[in-house]
Write an enzyme that holds these catalytic residues in place. Structure first.
Site, PDB file in Angstrom:
ATOM      1  CB  ALA A  90      43.413  31.659  41.036  1.00 18.87           C
ATOM      2  CB  ILE A 106      42.970  25.397  40.222  1.00 20.94           C
ATOM      3  CG1 ILE A 106      43.716  26.622  40.777  1.00 20.94           C
ATOM      4  CG2 ILE A 106      43.782  24.127  40.444  1.00 20.94           C
ATOM      5  CD1 ILE A 106      43.950  26.584  42.270  1.00 20.94           C
ATOM      6  CG  HIS A 146      33.646  24.359  35.610  1.00 19.63           C
ATOM      7  ND1 HIS A 146      32.499  24.989  35.177  1.00 19.63           N
ATOM      8  CD2 HIS A 146      34.139  25.126  36.620  1.00 19.63           C
ATOM      9  CE1 HIS A 146      32.305  26.091  35.886  1.00 19.63           C
ATOM     10  NE2 HIS A 146      33.287  26.196  36.768  1.00 19.63           N
ATOM     11  CG  PHE A 187      44.159  37.557  31.283  1.00 20.61           C
ATOM     12  CD1 PHE A 187      42.799  37.358  31.449  1.00 20.61           C
ATOM     13  CD2 PHE A 187      45.003  36.463  31.332  1.00 20.61           C
ATOM     14  CE1 PHE A 187      42.281  36.087  31.647  1.00 20.61           C
ATOM     15  CE2 PHE A 187      44.499  35.183  31.532  1.00 20.61           C
ATOM     16  CZ  PHE A 187      43.138  34.990  31.694  1.00 20.61           C
TER      17      PHE A 187
END
Length: 222
Positions: free
Chosen positions: A147, A149, A155, A180
């Site tokens: 995950a 975010i 970045h 994926f």
């Protein structure tokens, strides 16, 4: 009253003109013809042109009377082995994704002993672990869970793009499906909604893809 000489003369000339008209029957006007710069090709010629663009493989299948359609199965999971690479970063999300994936494997009769879970620090580290597992020859598909975010810096873009291209490269290098299952979301709410919330569980969906692709490779493309 007698007609004037001028009137009599005009009438005589008119009568003389009509008497000289030919007695041939009237013919309907001939329809106008339209010429085209390029005349339409015969159907056979057009078909030949289309056939010239067909690849030899397709042409051979057509000559044999049909084509084959290869597809993986979600029910024939006997003996299939899976590696799961899961990132610990954003663990509140990735644990839910992993749980959804494992429950899906169980629901489709994949044996627990045929599933290996490998934990890595973050999504950036997923591809290298996936490639290592893939090249080991012990697995039919690798499921990659993470995950990413979005934050206040770029970045996010670097990690998300590297994870996506890295998982693809791992699959191509290992020669087996690398699925994926990395979320790339704008905020935590979006991620949780896709980890078992109102948008479903993307880990479970990725596990289904892994099963189908493993079955396809094992039973049809081996």
């Amino acid at each position: 009253m007698a007609a004037s000489p001028a009137t009599s003369s005009s009438a005589a000339m008119l009568s003389s003109s009509f008497s000289r008209l030919p007695d041939a029957p009237l013919r309907a006007p001939r329809a106008a013809t339209v010429s085209f710069l390029f005349s339409p090709r015969p159907a056979a010629l057009a078909a030949g042109a289309r056939a010239s663009r067909i690849s030899p493989v397709v042409a051979a299948a057509a000559a044999a009377g049909g084509h084959q359609r290869l597809m993986g199965s979600l029910t024939n999971t006997e003996g299939l082995r899976f590696g799961v690479v899961v990132a610990r970063f954003n663990e509140v999300v990735t644990n839910l994704l992993l749980q959804g994936a494992l429950e899906t494997f169980e629901r489709y009769n994949v044996k627990k002993e045929n599933i290996t879970v490998v934990s890595v620090p973050g999504s950036f580290e997923i591809p290298v672990a996936a490639q290592k597992l893939g090249k080991s020859g012990k697995f039919d598909a690798i499921l990659c869970i993470g995950a990413v975010i979005r934050g206040d810096t770029t970045h996010y873009d670097a990690v998300a793009n590297s994870a996506a291209s890295g998982v693809l490269s791992a699959g191509l290098s290992a020669g087996i499906p690398c699925i994926f299952g990395v979320l790339t979301c704008d905020d935590m709410d979006q991620a949780l909604n896709r980890a078992g919330g109102k948008a479903g569980n993307k880990g479970a969906e990725a596990a289904l893809t892994a099963i189908e692709m493993a079955s396809l490779f094992q039973h049809h493309l081996a």
